[in-house]
Design an enzyme around this catalytic site. Structure first.
Site, PDB file in Angstrom:
ATOM      1  N   SER A 136     -46.426 -33.372  -9.477  1.00  5.40           N
ATOM      2  CA  SER A 136     -45.780 -32.966  -8.329  1.00  5.40           C
ATOM      3  C   SER A 136     -46.764 -33.088  -7.177  1.00  5.40           C
ATOM      4  O   SER A 136     -47.101 -34.227  -7.020  1.00  5.40           O
ATOM      5  CB  SER A 136     -45.484 -31.504  -8.263  1.00  5.40           C
ATOM      6  OG  SER A 136     -44.725 -31.187  -7.302  1.00  5.40           O
TER       7      SER A 136
ATOM      8  N   GLU B  65      -6.234 -10.615  -1.374  1.00  3.85           N
ATOM      9  CA  GLU B  65      -7.139 -10.413   0.066  1.00  3.85           C
ATOM     10  C   GLU B  65      -8.595  -9.992  -0.490  1.00  3.85           C
ATOM     11  O   GLU B  65      -9.299  -9.095  -0.327  1.00  3.85           O
ATOM     12  CB  GLU B  65      -6.733  -9.122   0.737  1.00  3.85           C
ATOM     13  CG  GLU B  65      -5.347  -9.345   1.162  1.00  3.85           C
ATOM     14  CD  GLU B  65      -4.799  -7.930   1.853  1.00  3.85           C
ATOM     15  OE1 GLU B  65      -5.751  -7.239   2.446  1.00  3.85           O
ATOM     16  OE2 GLU B  65      -3.489  -7.699   2.075  1.00  3.85           O
TER      17      GLU B  65
ATOM     18  N   GLU C  91       0.736  -1.303   0.080  1.00  2.00           N
ATOM     19  CA  GLU C  91      -0.109   0.113  -0.083  1.00  2.00           C
ATOM     20  C   GLU C  91       0.745   1.324   0.025  1.00  2.00           C
ATOM     21  O   GLU C  91       0.566   2.201   0.726  1.00  2.00           O
ATOM     22  CB  GLU C  91      -0.796  -0.036   1.256  1.00  2.00           C
ATOM     23  CG  GLU C  91      -1.908  -1.140   1.192  1.00  2.00           C
ATOM     24  CD  GLU C  91      -2.833  -1.289   2.515  1.00  2.00           C
ATOM     25  OE1 GLU C  91      -2.689  -0.530   3.267  1.00  2.00           O
ATOM     26  OE2 GLU C  91      -3.732  -2.194   2.491  1.00  2.00           O
TER      27      GLU C  91
HETATM   28  C1  XIL Z   1      -6.361  -6.074   8.452  1.00  2.00           C
HETATM   29  C2  XIL Z   1      -6.601  -7.228   9.228  1.00  2.00           C
HETATM   30  O1  XIL Z   1      -7.319  -8.149   8.818  1.00  2.00           O
HETATM   31  C3  XIL Z   1      -7.182  -6.519  10.428  1.00  2.00           C
HETATM   32  O2  XIL Z   1      -7.458  -7.581  11.557  1.00  2.00           O
HETATM   33  C4  XIL Z   1      -6.215  -5.516  10.996  1.00  2.00           C
HETATM   34  O3  XIL Z   1      -6.773  -4.879  12.212  1.00  2.00           O
HETATM   35  C5  XIL Z   1      -6.002  -4.545   9.942  1.00  2.00           C
HETATM   36  O4  XIL Z   1      -5.550  -5.159   8.793  1.00  2.00           O
HETATM   37  N1  XIL Z   1      -4.887  -4.635   3.619  1.00  2.00           N
HETATM   38  C6  XIL Z   1      -4.222  -5.544   4.222  1.00  2.00           C
HETATM   39  C7  XIL Z   1      -4.095  -6.372   5.288  1.00  2.00           C
HETATM   40  O5  XIL Z   1      -2.785  -5.558   3.411  1.00  2.00           O
HETATM   41  O6  XIL Z   1      -2.994  -6.671   6.047  1.00  2.00           O
HETATM   42  C8  XIL Z   1      -5.316  -5.894   6.131  1.00  2.00           C
HETATM   43  O7  XIL Z   1      -5.549  -6.537   7.222  1.00  2.00           O
HETATM   44  C9  XIL Z   1      -6.506  -5.426   5.381  1.00  2.00           C
HETATM   45  C10 XIL Z   1      -6.250  -4.283   4.380  1.00  2.00           C
END
Ligand code: XIL
Length: 722
Positions: free
Chosen positions: A625, A276, A157
């Site tokens: 049916s 994700e 990110e």
């Molecule tokens: C999230 C987790 O799922 C949460 O439990 C935590 O509080 C914040 O991070 N992008 C990512 C992940 O790369 O690491 C993030 O995970 C969600 C967004």
């Protein structure tokens, strides 16, 4: 009785009839996708400690990401302080189970080891100090786990989001930077990205090194990521691939938008991971939101359908790009601990760890359908209202819908394929909702309706037909044998009369529709002929109009008579009292009320008003049916009334239920080949072996629908009253 009815219905219908469906039955996702990409899941400590959840992980996934436990802030909270315990647990779980990991993540602005930016006194350090610390971090983590890791999210990110054309820097409004204004960036510029990848490559010469980000499908962010990765690669930075996070929702992204991003990234990398994936049920998306937890609130079924459809669309695109997409990872195991909160229901497993239909739909894809394009010879459906173009049907049986609902958020047609519960329409460029079924529909008649933002409506394009206890929209898909139920201008036609009669037992006027053959009432050698009678029952949710209208019973009779295939007889199609039936009470269903109505009230009216042959050997009872269930119950209780019996997708008779072959002259049993053909074939064979005159029909390419029953009527009629 329950078993009987359930055996008749498809999987999708079974859920409706109240029996839970195990959507996890079948291969694991990882096996279904072995020719495509690995399938992963993000896990926490709870997931790998509970046997039920471990079972899901082992069955479905061959890639694991630690949701939080490998993040720098967790693993390395202070200089020289390492918390490897939880991270090791996940690594060891994967080692023991032969699952490979994605290492998430080595360098990120959030959940980071922020101590790296300051000295002991809290003063900012120079970037060289930061790099030294980052290098030590990356080397330590990578060396500890690289035996079990195949890919690393090295930098997470680092690019700015869309929608920020300007920003304040040092009190001045300037054009927004393409980069996220993180501490990393402020200290080092984009050099920190290059350094992180170099450190990772030093420590792991063979692992796949990924740049990972969210909202990659947004036009601006896509281009910023593209430019950054391109620039880095040209400078020799070892970036192997791009991770597209995939925090989407049930309305977004459109396929084109997703493909645009994949195609763009393909220009500069040959590895893409969907890192994700989850689909929110609201309209938000991206990587920075958090939702409150709390108990799960049930979600409206149409929301589930939208989610299933969106998963299906996305995976179709992923499969199409399997040349670059090497992994798809769900972010969290079940809705129970989704980072989006349980009420977004974003995953293929629910808050009770049960598989949702989404799982089945992702898993049981039809590879042949992936590249199927319908033939563009669509014509208005013959059942449309006057002047209406839509719905349309093409020569292959695809149906296309078009609905104007300018302010709607979602429009679903309840007809579709793959158990998906419908075809989800999308707004076209004119703001009109359009969509085509994913493949050809079964031939014949189908009821359907629209679900617009959760409300049920009919399609204004079509006529209405009584089914599911309401007047539904209807569509007719051309069948290869459709001539047997087509109007013919060159033959004599009978007619259908409505008979209304007082029913003492129900305390109401009741209605029957009566088909009279073309010769009815005509003098033959100075005499009026009398006719045998078939009492023909509809199913659950239908009524006395169902057989004459969508069943086309009158047309079928006219054609059979004209072709000399049968001697004329009367068909009585009465309301069978099936609409007050409550789901879950089918085992208590006895058809006693209908027996009374039929035998004590309707039959005397028919025999009085019409020229019938009022005896058992000129009387048949058949039904489809639930009407088949009525038929079976009533014929077995009252064998003295009916001499010919027919069950159309309505179960079977067993010889020892009847006991005496002399009580019935002919038994018909039929169903679609997508129903329970083995049951029908076996029953007919058993009946014949026991000395009954039994006949079966398995309708080709059809399920629990009217083409099955039209074909059954056509066949059965030819053996009645012989
Ligand atoms: C999230 C987790 O799922 C949460 O439990 C935590 O509080 C914040 O991070 N992008 C990512 C992940 O790369 O690491 C993030 O995970 C969600 C967004």
């Amino acid at each position: 009785m329950i078993g009987m009815l359930l055996a008749l219905t498809s999987t999708a219908a079974m859920a409706q009839w109240g029996r839970p469906v195990d959507y996890a039955a079948g291969p694991g996702l990882k096996d279904a996708y072995k020719e495509y990409f690995t399938i992963g899941v993000a896990v926490n400590q709870g997931n790998i400690s509970d046997p039920a959840q471990i079972e899901i992980i082992k069955k479905q996934y061959n890639s694991v990401t630690a949701e939080n436990d490998w993040k720098p802030g967790e693993i390395h909270p202070k200089e020289g302080v390492w918390n490897f315990e939880k991270a090791d647990k996940i690594a060891n779980f994967c080692r023991e189970n032969g699952i490979k990991m994605r290492g998430h993540c080595l360098c990120w602005h959030s959940q980071f080891a922020d101590w790296m930016f300051t000295d002991k006194k809290g003063k900012p350090v120079k970037k060289e100090v930061f790099y030294e610390r980052l290098r030590d971090h990356i080397h330590t983590v990578v060396n500890r786990y690289k035996d079990v890791v195949y890919a690393w999210d090295v930098v997470n990110e680092a690019m700015a989001d869309d929608g920020r054309p300007f920003e304040f820097v040092d009190g001045k409004m300037v054009k927004a930077s393409p980069y996220r204004q993180s501490r990393h960036f402020k200290l080092c510029g984009d050099e920190f990205i290059a350094k992180a990848f170099e450190f990772a490559r030093e420590a792991d010469p063979t692992g796949v090194l990924i740049y990972n980000d969210y909202s990659c499908v947004d036009n601006g962010k896509r281009e910023r990521i593209y430019e950054m990765v391109k620039k880095m690669k040209e400078a020799g930075v070892p970036i192997d691939g791009i991770g597209m996070q995939g925090h989407y929702n049930i309305y977004f992204p459109e396929e084109e938008q997703l493909e645009k991003a994949i195609n763009r990234f393909k220009e500069i990398v040959n590895i893409i991971h969907i890192t994700e994936l989850d689909l929110r049920t609201n309209t938000e998306s991206g990587g920075q939101l958090m939702f409150s937890r709390g108990e799960a609130k049930p979600q409206a079924p149409y929301i589930g359908t939208l989610q299933e459809d969106q998963y299906a669309r996305l995976f179709k695109i992923f499969r199409k790009h399997k040349d670059v997409i090497k992994n798809v990872t769900f972010w969290n195991l079940t809705d129970k601990d989704s980072w989006l909160g349980v009420n977004n229901h974003p995953l293929p497993f629910d808050e009770n760890f049960k598989a949702k239909r989404s799982l089945q739909i992702i898993r049981d894809f039809d590879a042949a359908a992936d590249n199927r394009v319908p033939k563009e010879d669509f014509v208005p459906n013959p059942m449309n209202q006057p002047g209406q173009q839509y719905p349309m049907v093409n020569s292959e049986g695809f149906a296309r819908f078009r609905v104007e609902a300018p302010d709607a958020k979602s429009v679903i047609v309840s007809l579709g394929l793959g158990g998906r519960g419908g075809t989800v329409l999308r707004k076209d460029k004119d703001g009109v909702w359009v969509g085509t079924t994913e493949g050809p529909m079964d031939p014949g008649f189908h009821y359907y309706h629209l679900t617009i933002d959760g409300g049920v409506f009919n399609d204004p394009g079509t006529h209405n037909y009584f089914g599911s206890c309401r007047w539904e929209s209807g569509i007719e898909i051309p069948a290869p044998d459709q001539d047997f139920y087509a109007w013919r201008k060159d033959i004599p036609h009978g007619n259908i009369q409505q008979v209304n009669f007082w029913s003492e037992s129900t305390g109401k006027m009741q209605t029957a529709n009566v088909y009279l053959p073309p010769t009815y009432g005509k003098l033959v050698k100075g005499k009026q002929e009398r006719y045998p009678v078939l009492y023909l029952q509809h199913g659950w949710g239908e009524n006395e109009t169902s057989w004459p209208v969508q069943g086309k019973a009158g047309i079928i009779m006219d054609n059979l008579i004209a072709d000399g295939k049968i001697k004329p007889f009367i068909v009585v199609m009465a309301y069978g009292l099936t609409n007050d039936f409550k789901f879950g009470t089918i085992n208590k269903f006895e058809a006693k009320e209908f027996e009374k109505l039929l035998i004590d009230e309707l039959m005397p009216v028919i025999d009085k008003q019409f020229l019938t042959k009022p005896d058992k050997w000129n009387r048949a009872l058949a039904g489809l049916s639930m009407g088949g269930m009525e038929t079976k119950l009533i014929t077995l209780r009252r064998p003295e009334v009916f001499g010919y019996w027919g069950l159309l997708s309505g179960g079977q008779y067993a010889p020892d239920e009847i006991k005496d072959p002399k009580v019935v002259k002919y038994i018909f049993e039929g169903c679609g080949d997508k129903e329970n053909p083995d049951g029908i074939n076996k029953s007919v064979a058993d009946l014949k072996a026991a000395g009954y005159n039994a006949e079966g029909l398995i309708s080709e390419g059809t399920a629990h629908e009217f083409l099955t029953w039209r074909r059954c009527l056509y066949k059965m009629a030819q053996s009645l009253f012989k």
